[in-house]
Motif scaffolding. Structure first.
Motif, PDB file in Angstrom:
ATOM      1  N   PHE A 237       3.266  -3.083  15.348  1.00 60.72           N
ATOM      2  CA  PHE A 237       2.564  -4.254  14.821  1.00 60.72           C
ATOM      3  C   PHE A 237       1.286  -3.870  14.075  1.00 60.72           C
ATOM      4  CE2 PHE A 237       4.339  -6.525  18.786  1.00 60.72           C
ATOM      5  CZ  PHE A 237       5.573  -6.696  18.161  1.00 60.72           C
ATOM      6  N   CYS A 238       0.847  -2.634  14.216  1.00 60.01           N
ATOM      7  CA  CYS A 238      -0.398  -2.177  13.593  1.00 60.01           C
ATOM      8  C   CYS A 238      -0.081  -1.518  12.251  1.00 60.01           C
ATOM      9  CB  CYS A 238      -1.129  -1.208  14.515  1.00 60.01           C
ATOM     10  SG  CYS A 238      -2.729  -0.671  13.881  1.00 60.01           S
ATOM     11  N   ARG A 239      -0.631  -2.045  11.179  1.00 57.59           N
ATOM     12  CA  ARG A 239      -0.331  -1.559   9.836  1.00 57.59           C
ATOM     13  C   ARG A 239      -1.599  -1.010   9.185  1.00 57.59           C
ATOM     14  NH1 ARG A 239       4.026  -2.999   6.788  1.00 57.59           N
ATOM     15  NH2 ARG A 239       4.982  -2.790   8.849  1.00 57.59           N
ATOM     16  N   SER A 240      -1.505   0.170   8.626  1.00 60.39           N
ATOM     17  CA  SER A 240      -2.655   0.760   7.925  1.00 60.39           C
ATOM     18  C   SER A 240      -2.958  -0.048   6.670  1.00 60.39           C
ATOM     19  CB  SER A 240      -2.347   2.209   7.535  1.00 60.39           C
ATOM     20  OG  SER A 240      -2.179   3.008   8.684  1.00 60.39           O
ATOM     21  N   PRO A 241      -4.233  -0.215   6.321  1.00 60.28           N
ATOM     22  CA  PRO A 241      -4.585  -0.979   5.114  1.00 60.28           C
ATOM     23  C   PRO A 241      -4.115  -0.258   3.853  1.00 60.28           C
ATOM     24  CG  PRO A 241      -6.520   0.064   6.078  1.00 60.28           C
ATOM     25  CD  PRO A 241      -5.414   0.254   7.059  1.00 60.28           C
ATOM     26  N   ALA A 242      -3.832  -1.043   2.827  1.00 59.94           N
ATOM     27  CA  ALA A 242      -3.325  -0.468   1.569  1.00 59.94           C
ATOM     28  C   ALA A 242      -4.412  -0.347   0.509  1.00 59.94           C
ATOM     29  CB  ALA A 242      -2.185  -1.331   1.039  1.00 59.94           C
ATOM     30  N   ASP A 243      -5.677  -0.627   0.877  1.00 58.32           N
ATOM     31  CA  ASP A 243      -6.761  -0.634  -0.100  1.00 58.32           C
ATOM     32  C   ASP A 243      -7.569   0.656  -0.114  1.00 58.32           C
ATOM     33  OD1 ASP A 243      -7.875  -0.935   2.357  1.00 58.32           O
ATOM     34  OD2 ASP A 243      -9.061  -2.728   1.882  1.00 58.32           O
ATOM     35  N   SER A 244      -7.042   1.697   0.518  1.00 63.18           N
ATOM     36  CA  SER A 244      -7.761   2.963   0.568  1.00 63.18           C
ATOM     37  C   SER A 244      -6.808   4.102   0.221  1.00 63.18           C
ATOM     38  CB  SER A 244      -8.354   3.193   1.962  1.00 63.18           C
ATOM     39  OG  SER A 244      -8.842   4.515   2.096  1.00 63.18           O
ATOM     40  N   GLU A 245      -7.305   5.068  -0.515  1.00 67.41           N
ATOM     41  CA  GLU A 245      -6.479   6.218  -0.886  1.00 67.41           C
ATOM     42  C   GLU A 245      -6.059   7.024   0.340  1.00 67.41           C
ATOM     43  OE1 GLU A 245      -6.815  10.301  -3.580  1.00 67.41           O
ATOM     44  OE2 GLU A 245      -8.361   8.754  -3.733  1.00 67.41           O
ATOM     45  N   LEU A 246      -6.910   7.026   1.371  1.00 70.28           N
ATOM     46  CA  LEU A 246      -6.614   7.799   2.579  1.00 70.28           C
ATOM     47  C   LEU A 246      -5.481   7.185   3.396  1.00 70.28           C
ATOM     48  CD1 LEU A 246     -10.241   8.648   3.802  1.00 70.28           C
ATOM     49  CD2 LEU A 246      -8.600  10.196   2.698  1.00 70.28           C
TER      50      LEU A 246
ATOM     51  N   LEU B 159      -3.212   4.727   2.045  1.00 73.08           N
ATOM     52  CA  LEU B 159      -2.145   4.154   1.230  1.00 73.08           C
ATOM     53  C   LEU B 159      -0.795   4.818   1.518  1.00 73.08           C
ATOM     54  CD1 LEU B 159      -1.212   2.231  -0.978  1.00 73.08           C
ATOM     55  CD2 LEU B 159      -1.865   3.971  -2.681  1.00 73.08           C
ATOM     56  N   GLY B 160      -0.796   6.126   1.669  1.00 75.20           N
ATOM     57  CA  GLY B 160       0.452   6.847   1.934  1.00 75.20           C
ATOM     58  C   GLY B 160       1.077   6.426   3.252  1.00 75.20           C
ATOM     59  N   VAL B 161       0.236   6.266   4.291  1.00 68.97           N
ATOM     60  CA  VAL B 161       0.728   5.828   5.589  1.00 68.97           C
ATOM     61  C   VAL B 161       1.275   4.413   5.500  1.00 68.97           C
ATOM     62  CG1 VAL B 161       0.099   5.347   7.981  1.00 68.97           C
ATOM     63  CG2 VAL B 161      -0.895   7.310   6.813  1.00 68.97           C
ATOM     64  N   HIS B 162       0.561   3.549   4.769  1.00 66.33           N
ATOM     65  CA  HIS B 162       0.991   2.162   4.594  1.00 66.33           C
ATOM     66  C   HIS B 162       2.389   2.095   3.975  1.00 66.33           C
ATOM     67  CE1 HIS B 162       0.504  -2.167   3.821  1.00 66.33           C
ATOM     68  NE2 HIS B 162       1.106  -1.923   2.661  1.00 66.33           N
ATOM     69  N   GLN B 163       2.617   2.895   2.952  1.00 67.33           N
ATOM     70  CA  GLN B 163       3.910   2.889   2.275  1.00 67.33           C
ATOM     71  C   GLN B 163       5.024   3.383   3.201  1.00 67.33           C
ATOM     72  OE1 GLN B 163       2.933   5.339  -1.106  1.00 67.33           O
ATOM     73  NE2 GLN B 163       2.284   3.581  -2.366  1.00 67.33           N
ATOM     74  N   LYS B 164       4.744   4.407   4.002  1.00 64.64           N
ATOM     75  CA  LYS B 164       5.742   4.912   4.951  1.00 64.64           C
ATOM     76  C   LYS B 164       6.034   3.890   6.042  1.00 64.64           C
ATOM     77  CE  LYS B 164       5.124   9.912   4.471  1.00 64.64           C
ATOM     78  NZ  LYS B 164       4.803  11.199   5.176  1.00 64.64           N
ATOM     79  N   GLN B 165       4.993   3.175   6.471  1.00 68.30           N
ATOM     80  CA  GLN B 165       5.194   2.143   7.492  1.00 68.30           C
ATOM     81  C   GLN B 165       6.086   1.026   6.969  1.00 68.30           C
ATOM     82  OE1 GLN B 165       1.063   1.288   8.347  1.00 68.30           O
ATOM     83  NE2 GLN B 165       1.140   2.421  10.282  1.00 68.30           N
ATOM     84  N   LYS B 166       5.888   0.622   5.732  1.00 65.19           N
ATOM     85  CA  LYS B 166       6.735  -0.415   5.156  1.00 65.19           C
ATOM     86  C   LYS B 166       8.184   0.056   5.072  1.00 65.19           C
ATOM     87  CE  LYS B 166       5.558  -2.957   1.707  1.00 65.19           C
ATOM     88  NZ  LYS B 166       5.654  -4.268   2.366  1.00 65.19           N
ATOM     89  N   GLU B 167       8.368   1.312   4.723  1.00 63.40           N
ATOM     90  CA  GLU B 167       9.713   1.856   4.574  1.00 63.40           C
ATOM     91  C   GLU B 167      10.425   2.022   5.909  1.00 63.40           C
ATOM     92  OE1 GLU B 167      11.898   6.014   3.174  1.00 63.40           O
ATOM     93  OE2 GLU B 167       9.749   5.730   2.815  1.00 63.40           O
ATOM     94  N   LYS B 168       9.717   2.543   6.920  1.00 58.69           N
ATOM     95  CA  LYS B 168      10.345   2.912   8.185  1.00 58.69           C
ATOM     96  C   LYS B 168      10.255   1.826   9.260  1.00 58.69           C
ATOM     97  CE  LYS B 168      11.374   7.145   6.855  1.00 58.69           C
ATOM     98  NZ  LYS B 168      12.783   7.609   6.753  1.00 58.69           N
ATOM     99  N   ILE B 169       9.129   1.110   9.310  1.00 56.47           N
ATOM    100  CA  ILE B 169       8.897   0.179  10.412  1.00 56.47           C
ATOM    101  C   ILE B 169       9.356  -1.233  10.086  1.00 56.47           C
ATOM    102  CG2 ILE B 169       7.103  -0.893  11.841  1.00 56.47           C
ATOM    103  CD1 ILE B 169       5.604   1.701  11.841  1.00 56.47           C
ATOM    104  N   ASP B 170       9.304  -1.628   8.823  1.00 53.52           N
ATOM    105  CA  ASP B 170       9.735  -2.982   8.465  1.00 53.52           C
ATOM    106  C   ASP B 170      11.162  -3.296   8.917  1.00 53.52           C
ATOM    107  OD1 ASP B 170       7.287  -3.561   7.477  1.00 53.52           O
ATOM    108  OD2 ASP B 170       7.890  -3.824   5.375  1.00 53.52           O
ATOM    109  N   PRO B 171      12.118  -2.353   8.815  1.00 54.35           N
ATOM    110  CA  PRO B 171      13.470  -2.650   9.326  1.00 54.35           C
ATOM    111  C   PRO B 171      13.491  -2.948  10.830  1.00 54.35           C
ATOM    112  CG  PRO B 171      13.549  -0.788   7.824  1.00 54.35           C
ATOM    113  CD  PRO B 171      12.095  -1.076   8.067  1.00 54.35           C
ATOM    114  N   ILE B 172      12.603  -2.321  11.590  1.00 52.26           N
ATOM    115  CA  ILE B 172      12.532  -2.599  13.029  1.00 52.26           C
ATOM    116  C   ILE B 172      11.937  -3.980  13.277  1.00 52.26           C
ATOM    117  CG2 ILE B 172      11.538  -1.845  15.230  1.00 52.26           C
ATOM    118  CD1 ILE B 172      13.776  -0.096  14.120  1.00 52.26           C
TER     119      ILE B 172
END
Length: 321
Positions: free
Chosen positions: A179-188, A190-203
């Motif tokens: 349920f915890c999502r990294s913010p997408a407004d930071s360069e540090l 952003l990469g984690v946010h994109q991976k979370q959308k790809e991997k965790i959203d299906p769950i």
């Protein structure tokens, strides 16, 4: 996965004299029959028969217990609890015909609370017997016996504290890892946010389909509060579990910092490798960027694999898979 792991545990091993045997085969006889009772003169011998009572040849020898042996309480936390005092570890059907027990020579294995260790399936009993069989002569090491520890938890702690175990799991549910999502407004981040959308959203979509409520995602470590309907639906699932199932879910939740991931594994939506990838998603992203710390990250990964894999194997074997 659980079935494959169980099969590996049950492979024949070489014993003294060059003979190969399968763990537990000496205990196939009915507990009321002569074979299970030791049969002929002496009640058993080098043929691997199970002694339910002390053999005549050892009548004058002082043993820890006449018919059983219990592990000390430190078994659940200690590193070494004493030298190996038995020759063979096998299994047999319970005296009442229900459940399976592990035998250390002619002694019935008991839990640290000195209760009979009655297991729900022969496969699980054989896997635990394998853990005892492969202990070295210089010491019994509980940290190499995750299935035995889970069995003690399921048979002793869960029945007495079931409500508390479920309550503790539900208290942490709102701060679940997924349920915890990294913010997408930071360069540090952003990469984690994109991976979370790809991997965790299906769950998260699976949670919506499985429980009928769409989970809420937060961008703060403190989390928030999920829909009351979702909370009650998850709690209902936990209340319907067996003691072995709840012990497995609780162990996985502690290792994963998540209840959703263990529930997805419980419902066979996730496999072990997929679950570990989700659990380590953020940390693996940092490792890819900054490098792996030897003796730190690698040890954490190995420990996580043991904790998650052993709980999944225990869950599957307790169901007879």
């Amino acid at each position: 996965m659980a079935t494959l792991a169980a099969r590996r545990l049950l492979l024949p091993r070489w014993v003294a004299g060059g003979r190969a045997r399968l763990l537990g085969t000496a205990a196939e006889a009915s507990p009321g029959g002569e074979e299970a009772r030791g049969g002929g003169e002496g009640g058993g011998g080098p043929d691997g028969a199970i002694y339910v009572k002390k053999p005549a040849a050892a009548a004058a020898v002082t043993t820890r217990d006449e018919t059983s042996v219990a592990m000390p309480t430190s078994f659940m936390t200690g590193s070494v609890v004493g030298k190996r005092f038995y020759r063979d570890a096998t299994v047999r059907l319970g005296d009442d015909g229900n459940g399976w027990t592990v035998m250390l020579d002619y002694r019935t294995l008991k839990s640290p609370a000195k209760r009979p260790l009655k297991l729900p399936s022969r496969a699980l009993a054989m896997a635990i017997a394998a853990e005892w069989e492969y202990q070295e002569s210089d010491g019994i090491r509980p940290f190499t016996m995750p299935l035995m520890k889970l069995a003690c938890t399921a048979l002793e702690r869960v029945p007495l504290t079931r409500a508390k175990v479920i309550d503790n799991l539900m208290k942490k549910f709102h701060q679940d890892l997924v349920f915890c999502r990294s913010p997408a407004d930071s360069e540090l981040t952003l990469g984690v946010h994109q991976k979370q959308k790809e991997k965790i959203d299906p769950i998260l979509e699976w949670v919506n389909t499985e429980f009928g409520f769409k989970p809420i995602v937060y961008t703060t470590f403190f989390g928030g509060k999920q829909d009351e309907g979702l909370t009650k639906a998850v709690e209902t699932v936990l209340k319907k579990t067996t003691d072995c199932e709840l012990a497995s879910i609780d162990a996985m939740a502690a290792a994963a910092h998540s209840l959703v991931i263990p529930l997805a594994m419980f419902r066979e939506r996730l496999g072990i490798d997929e679950a570990i990838e989700l659990i380590r998603l953020e940390e693996d992203h940092q490792v890819d960027r900054w490098g792996l710390v030897e003796g730190g990250h690698d040890v954490d990964i190995a420990d996580l694999k043991v904790q998650m894999s052993s709980a999944v194997v225990f869950l599957g074997l307790s169901r007879g898979m």
